[in-house]
Design a protein around this motif. Sequence first.
Motif, mmCIF file in Angstrom:
data_model
loop_
_atom_site.group_PDB
_atom_site.id
_atom_site.type_symbol
_atom_site.label_atom_id
_atom_site.label_comp_id
_atom_site.label_asym_id
_atom_site.label_seq_id
_atom_site.Cartn_x
_atom_site.Cartn_y
_atom_site.Cartn_z
ATOM 1 N N GLU A 40 -27.008 12.267 -3.655
ATOM 2 C CA GLU A 40 -25.877 12.760 -4.429
ATOM 3 C C GLU A 40 -25.886 14.271 -4.267
ATOM 4 O O GLU A 40 -26.822 14.937 -4.712
ATOM 5 C CB GLU A 40 -25.983 12.400 -5.904
ATOM 6 N N LYS A 42 -24.060 18.027 -4.831
ATOM 7 C CA LYS A 42 -23.207 18.696 -5.811
ATOM 8 C C LYS A 42 -22.742 20.012 -5.214
ATOM 9 O O LYS A 42 -23.484 20.678 -4.507
ATOM 10 C CB LYS A 42 -23.972 18.941 -7.100
ATOM 11 N N TRP A 80 -23.958 8.001 0.194
ATOM 12 C CA TRP A 80 -23.859 9.390 -0.261
ATOM 13 C C TRP A 80 -22.670 9.569 -1.184
ATOM 14 O O TRP A 80 -21.690 8.827 -1.092
ATOM 15 C CB TRP A 80 -23.758 10.363 0.916
ATOM 16 N N THR A 81 -22.794 10.531 -2.074
ATOM 17 C CA THR A 81 -21.671 10.958 -2.907
ATOM 18 C C THR A 81 -21.693 12.476 -2.962
ATOM 19 O O THR A 81 -22.754 13.104 -2.874
ATOM 20 C CB THR A 81 -21.751 10.401 -4.347
ATOM 21 N N VAL A 83 -20.077 15.397 -5.473
ATOM 22 C CA VAL A 83 -19.368 15.627 -6.726
ATOM 23 C C VAL A 83 -19.197 17.116 -6.979
ATOM 24 O O VAL A 83 -20.003 17.941 -6.543
ATOM 25 C CB VAL A 83 -20.099 14.970 -7.920
#
Length: 127
Positions: A40, A42, A80-81, A83
């Motif tokens: 994740e 950011k 995967w992300t 944000v």
Amino acid sequence: MGSTIRQSIKTARLTNNEAEYEAMIAGLELDKCLGEEVIEAKCDSLLVVNQVNKNFEVREDKVQRYLGKIQVTLHRFKEWTLVHIPREQNREDDSLANLGSSVKEDDILPGAIVQLPKSVIEEGHTR
């Protein structure tokens, strides 16, 4: 819950968005080298997050090259992300960014500051 590695990146002069892309790519490559399969990420740039997540169309050649490099890198992960996190909620990362941009070459801390003499999208980049 995964662990956190704190590094700052020193690059040649870049725009804020270019610096976001450079840092994101360096972080993704570090994650992959550490054997991570699910991440994740950011980012405090809403524009960059929307471009990477394909919510915004990109016409600029340089940004398209960054996106191409990111997509190739992301395909190496199982999941995967990415944000958006507002800058005011991202003080630690903002401090690391300021450290990377303010430190002089003679004062680079091994392991804490990574120096990228060339952009990750330039020809001949070794990463």
